[in-house]
Design a protein around this motif. Structure first.
Motif, mmCIF file in Angstrom:
data_model
loop_
_atom_site.group_PDB
_atom_site.id
_atom_site.type_symbol
_atom_site.label_atom_id
_atom_site.label_comp_id
_atom_site.label_asym_id
_atom_site.label_seq_id
_atom_site.Cartn_x
_atom_site.Cartn_y
_atom_site.Cartn_z
ATOM 1 N N PRO A 223 -82.100 29.155 37.975
ATOM 2 C CA PRO A 223 -82.036 27.855 37.294
ATOM 3 C C PRO A 223 -81.225 26.840 38.095
ATOM 4 C CG PRO A 223 -80.579 29.442 36.228
ATOM 5 C CD PRO A 223 -81.364 30.215 37.245
ATOM 6 N N LYS A 224 -81.614 25.576 38.015
ATOM 7 C CA LYS A 224 -80.916 24.529 38.747
ATOM 8 C C LYS A 224 -79.767 23.919 37.953
ATOM 9 C CE LYS A 224 -85.069 23.134 41.324
ATOM 10 N NZ LYS A 224 -86.028 22.032 41.600
ATOM 11 N N ALA A 225 -79.832 24.011 36.628
ATOM 12 C CA ALA A 225 -78.839 23.343 35.777
ATOM 13 C C ALA A 225 -77.991 24.369 35.029
ATOM 14 C CB ALA A 225 -79.540 22.424 34.782
ATOM 15 N N ASP A 226 -76.827 23.930 34.569
ATOM 16 C CA ASP A 226 -75.950 24.794 33.775
ATOM 17 C C ASP A 226 -76.372 24.839 32.314
ATOM 18 O OD1 ASP A 226 -74.332 25.344 36.001
ATOM 19 O OD2 ASP A 226 -73.144 23.524 35.667
ATOM 20 N N LEU A 254 -86.894 23.743 30.689
ATOM 21 C CA LEU A 254 -87.087 24.856 31.617
ATOM 22 C C LEU A 254 -88.128 25.803 31.023
ATOM 23 C CD1 LEU A 254 -86.199 26.619 34.103
ATOM 24 C CD2 LEU A 254 -84.554 27.701 32.559
ATOM 25 N N VAL A 255 -89.072 26.244 31.857
ATOM 26 C CA VAL A 255 -90.069 27.239 31.458
ATOM 27 C C VAL A 255 -89.840 28.496 32.294
ATOM 28 C CG1 VAL A 255 -92.509 27.754 31.168
ATOM 29 C CG2 VAL A 255 -91.708 25.384 30.994
ATOM 30 N N VAL A 256 -89.759 29.632 31.632
ATOM 31 C CA VAL A 256 -89.571 30.912 32.328
ATOM 32 C C VAL A 256 -90.809 31.760 32.080
ATOM 33 C CG1 VAL A 256 -88.081 32.904 32.663
ATOM 34 C CG2 VAL A 256 -87.094 30.742 31.874
ATOM 35 N N GLU A 257 -91.464 32.179 33.149
ATOM 36 C CA GLU A 257 -92.699 32.962 33.040
ATOM 37 C C GLU A 257 -92.621 34.164 33.977
ATOM 38 O OE1 GLU A 257 -95.836 34.882 32.521
ATOM 39 O OE2 GLU A 257 -95.692 33.100 31.234
ATOM 40 N N ARG A 258 -92.800 35.363 33.435
ATOM 41 C CA ARG A 258 -92.683 36.577 34.257
ATOM 42 C C ARG A 258 -93.936 36.851 35.081
ATOM 43 N NH1 ARG A 258 -93.016 41.385 29.675
ATOM 44 N NH2 ARG A 258 -95.070 40.849 28.843
ATOM 45 N N GLY A 259 -95.084 36.351 34.629
ATOM 46 C CA GLY A 259 -96.329 36.605 35.340
ATOM 47 C C GLY A 259 -96.802 35.357 36.052
ATOM 48 N N VAL A 317 -78.204 31.974 24.945
ATOM 49 C CA VAL A 317 -77.997 32.452 26.315
ATOM 50 C C VAL A 317 -79.090 33.471 26.639
ATOM 51 C CG1 VAL A 317 -76.415 33.525 27.937
ATOM 52 C CG2 VAL A 317 -75.516 32.107 26.068
ATOM 53 N N LEU A 318 -79.864 33.188 27.671
ATOM 54 C CA LEU A 318 -80.944 34.071 28.080
ATOM 55 C C LEU A 318 -80.564 34.789 29.365
ATOM 56 C CD1 LEU A 318 -82.237 31.604 26.429
ATOM 57 C CD2 LEU A 318 -84.395 32.347 27.410
ATOM 58 N N THR A 319 -80.755 36.088 29.398
ATOM 59 C CA THR A 319 -80.493 36.879 30.594
ATOM 60 C C THR A 319 -81.811 37.155 31.297
ATOM 61 O OG1 THR A 319 -78.608 37.947 29.525
ATOM 62 C CG2 THR A 319 -79.493 39.004 31.499
ATOM 63 N N LEU A 320 -81.896 36.802 32.570
ATOM 64 C CA LEU A 320 -83.123 36.955 33.344
ATOM 65 C C LEU A 320 -83.165 38.305 34.044
ATOM 66 C CD1 LEU A 320 -83.367 33.401 34.963
ATOM 67 C CD2 LEU A 320 -84.159 34.178 32.717
ATOM 68 N N ASN A 322 -83.343 38.946 37.121
ATOM 69 C CA ASN A 322 -82.526 39.007 38.334
ATOM 70 C C ASN A 322 -81.026 38.952 38.039
ATOM 71 O OD1 ASN A 322 -82.137 36.342 37.582
ATOM 72 N ND2 ASN A 322 -83.282 35.471 39.308
ATOM 73 N N GLY A 323 -80.659 39.009 36.748
ATOM 74 C CA GLY A 323 -79.251 39.004 36.361
ATOM 75 C C GLY A 323 -78.691 37.636 36.043
ATOM 76 N N ALA A 324 -79.399 36.574 36.399
ATOM 77 C CA ALA A 324 -78.906 35.222 36.119
ATOM 78 C C ALA A 324 -78.941 34.958 34.609
ATOM 79 C CB ALA A 324 -79.748 34.190 36.860
ATOM 80 N N GLU A 325 -78.054 34.063 34.164
ATOM 81 C CA GLU A 325 -78.030 33.663 32.768
ATOM 82 C C GLU A 325 -78.328 32.173 32.650
ATOM 83 O OE1 GLU A 325 -74.376 34.840 30.884
ATOM 84 O OE2 GLU A 325 -75.169 36.845 30.442
ATOM 85 N N VAL A 326 -79.051 31.819 31.586
ATOM 86 C CA VAL A 326 -79.437 30.434 31.333
ATOM 87 C C VAL A 326 -78.926 30.044 29.956
ATOM 88 C CG1 VAL A 326 -81.348 28.820 31.085
ATOM 89 C CG2 VAL A 326 -81.530 30.700 32.721
ATOM 90 N N ARG A 327 -78.197 28.909 29.890
ATOM 91 C CA ARG A 327 -77.719 28.409 28.593
ATOM 92 C C ARG A 327 -78.578 27.237 28.160
ATOM 93 N NH1 ARG A 327 -72.007 27.124 27.086
ATOM 94 N NH2 ARG A 327 -72.248 25.451 28.608
ATOM 95 N N THR A 328 -78.874 27.206 26.870
ATOM 96 C CA THR A 328 -79.727 26.153 26.341
ATOM 97 C C THR A 328 -79.370 25.855 24.893
ATOM 98 O OG1 THR A 328 -82.029 25.517 25.905
ATOM 99 C CG2 THR A 328 -81.496 27.837 25.677
ATOM 100 N N ARG A 329 -79.706 24.666 24.470
ATOM 101 C CA ARG A 329 -79.439 24.285 23.084
ATOM 102 C C ARG A 329 -80.538 24.778 22.150
ATOM 103 N NH1 ARG A 329 -78.857 18.038 23.567
ATOM 104 N NH2 ARG A 329 -78.036 18.162 21.424
ATOM 105 N N ALA A 330 -81.758 24.873 22.649
ATOM 106 C CA ALA A 330 -82.878 25.341 21.822
ATOM 107 C C ALA A 330 -83.800 26.204 22.675
ATOM 108 C CB ALA A 330 -83.647 24.156 21.235
ATOM 109 N N VAL A 331 -84.556 27.059 22.000
ATOM 110 C CA VAL A 331 -85.497 27.962 22.658
ATOM 111 C C VAL A 331 -86.834 27.879 21.932
ATOM 112 C CG1 VAL A 331 -86.064 30.381 23.146
ATOM 113 C CG2 VAL A 331 -83.724 29.570 23.472
ATOM 114 N N VAL A 332 -87.923 27.879 22.709
ATOM 115 C CA VAL A 332 -89.267 28.023 22.140
ATOM 116 C C VAL A 332 -89.880 29.297 22.702
ATOM 117 C CG1 VAL A 332 -91.552 27.014 21.833
ATOM 118 C CG2 VAL A 332 -89.544 25.523 21.944
#
Length: 549
Positions: A223-226, A254-259, A317-320, A322-332
């Motif tokens: 992720p590029k942002a905190d 931010l969109v996270v897609e595993r495939g 807080v989402l854990t990816l 690769n071990g990185a964590e992403v913080r967000t105010r809302a999730v879809v």
């Protein structure tokens, strides 16, 4: 490299001059524009281009020409240039013929004359068609190359990953293509390391994980942002719809897609009932357009997997992977669904080696002049049958019921009935698959009898299950794993304590405030591309309301 050719055909000299002028003004930098004043002259040009191995990208033909109508010319052109895009130039009175040609001549589009101004009525359509052609065209190759074995499940997985991101790549079967051994010899790997991906820069990866391949392709995985306003988990039609609306409305998205973008719909060989595309388009094309649109509007994409989600100090807080964590105010959550597996003897061992779940467009060419079987009677199965029929000798559709009427759209049933090498097997089911290194036979139970038949491939479309196993510990899911949202949390007596807050949940909100669910993974969702896109865009409306609280 020779420039691809655009050929315009019209017997009216004024119209031909106009289309030639407009094409050259917009496309001459990247394409060679040719012209012909009759269908016969156009065929001569096409044969000469084919002899010289020059690529044809686009053929535009007027419908009403003496000697040979445009539809006939477009149909004949498929023998020489099957991948070229075909456009019919019509007057208002010819629209019925144009619509018939969508199926009969595999027409890609029809344009009404006149098309003035071309900036609005001509160029956007042609740019889309040429972009789609470029994504499929295979010139003398200088890009990503994949060396592997035809029956390797990992080779199949890598092909699908590259195709899903519309990465042009060359497939080299190590057992049948001499160039594969030569290319492999230029790397540090041997046949024991296959499959091997060789990038355009010559860097080679042996048996790469998806994250490694994504990194080589330049797809971001960090992720590029905190902090984000909204993170969308999954890039199927629902996730892409949410990304377009979230980014366009100023949310840090931010969109996270595993495939690959598109999800299950992205594997569809042809979608013909989506609003605004009268000639249809592939799931990959639709997904890539939506992905490009979301990126242009400011959405950020990560090619990674979300492994876990938790709530901390009001943030999600989402854990990816690769071990990185992403913080967000809302999730879809737009995680979608995956195809259910066929539970018969031999199936697990042959998965990816002749047995495929979904359309598997990357395997279509390997089915040339072979018999293939499709299990399932829904639209995805019908679309796959039509696509495979262009390559396979015979396509058999295996269904338990007496017909396709209960589960497939009428337009697909009509197309299948008109395709001579597709055969429906009613009151049938696959009871076993056989083969040593790859699929060789399917065993069918047809009514009261059982018979084994040779088969090159088996494509399975037998329903779907939600991809929510990683999140049902946090949000409430029903017995089948679909995420419960909105009124289901307060109105269903089976879940009396699922919503514990003063306000009522928003329509697509889960039992965790600020966590929304949309698309096929949501309980009660309609399994259609259009409704999934609507779900995703609607979720953004409720994200705004949540963030404004």
């Amino acid at each position: 490299m020779k420039k691809p050719v655009i050929l315009a055909v019209d017997d009216d000299e004024q119209v031909l001059n106009a289309i030639d002028r407009d094409l050259r003004a917009e496309f001459r930098r990247d394409y060679r524009v040719l012209r012909a004043s009759s269908g016969a002259a156009a065929l001569d040009i096409l044969r000469e281009l084919h002899t010289r191995a020059e690529p044809l990208a686009l053929l535009l033909a007027d419908q009403r020409m003496p000697g040979m109508e445009g539809v006939e010319l477009l149909g004949k052109s498929r023998d020489l240039f099957p991948e070229a895009r075909r456009v019919l130039l019509t007057a208002y009175a010819d629209t019925e013929a144009a619509i018939r040609a969508i199926n009969n001549a595999h027409l890609d589009y029809y344009l009404m004359k006149p098309w003035d101004p071309p900036q609005h009525l001509l160029y956007p359509t042609l740019h889309d068609l040429l972009g789609a052609w470029q994504a499929q065209h295979r010139p003398d190759f200088q890009g990503v190359r994949l060396i592997g074995f035809q029956w390797s499940p990992l080779s199949h997985e890598l092909k699908n990953f590259l195709a899903g991101y519309l990465v042009a790549f060359e497939w080299l079967d190590f057992e049948t293509n001499p160039a594969a051994a030569l290319l492999l010899g230029s790397t540090a790997f041997t046949a024991a390391d296959l499959p091997v991906v060789v990038g355009a820069d010559g860097r080679a990866l042996a048996r790469p994980a998806r994250s490694e391949l994504a990194e080589q392709l330049g797809l971001p995985s960090q992720p590029k942002a905190d902090l984000y306003d909204v993170v969308i988990v999954g890039a199927g039609p629902s996730g892409l719809g949410a990304a377009v609306y979230g980014a366009s409305e100023g949310l840090k998205t931010l969109v996270v897609e595993r495939g690959a973008p598109g999800g299950q719909a992205g594997t569809s060989s042809r979608i013909e009932n989506y609003l605004g595309f009268p000639t249809g388009l592939s799931g990959a094309e639709l997904s890539h357009r939506a992905w490009s649109q979301a990126v242009r509007l400011g959405a950020e994409f990560l090619a990674e997997e979300v492994r876990a989600i938790r709530v901390q100090d009001g943030y999600k807080v989402l854990t990816l992977g690769n071990g990185a964590e992403v913080r967000t105010r809302a999730v879809v959550l737009t995680t979608g669904v995956s195809y259910r597996t066929l539970d018969v003897p031999g199936i697990d061992r042959l998965n990816g080696a002749g047995v495929y779940y979904g359309a598997a467009r990357t395997e279509a060419r390997s089915c040339e002049q072979q018999d293939v079987y499709i299990v399932g009677g829904g639209n995805s199965a019908g679309q796959s049958a039509m696509y495979l029929a262009a390559y396979a000798r015979r396509v058999f559709i295996v269904v338990r019921g007496k017909s396709l009427a209960a589960s497939m759209s009428a337009y697909l049933i009509e197309q299948i009935a008109g395709t001579p090498n597709i055969e429906l097997l009613p009151f049938s089911q696959v009871v076993e698959v056989r083969g040593e290194q790859h699929l060789e036979e399917v065993v069918l139970q047809i009514g009261a009898r059982t018979e084994a038949r040779p088969a090159r491939a088996l494509f399975v479309f037998i329903g779907a299950k939600p991809s929510t196993e990683w999140v049902c510990h946090l949000v409430l899911c029903d017995a089948k794993g679909f995420v419960l949202t909105g009124r289901d949390l307060v109105a269903d007596p089976r879940y009396p304590t699922s919503w514990k807050y003063k306000r009522e949940p928003f329509a697509l909100e889960t039992c965790v405030p600020g966590v929304f669910a949309a698309g096929d993974g949501r309980a009660g969702a309609m399994a259609r591309v259009a409704s999934a896109v609507g779900d995703g865009s609607t979720a953004i409306k409720f994200v705004h309301q949540y963030l404004d609280e």
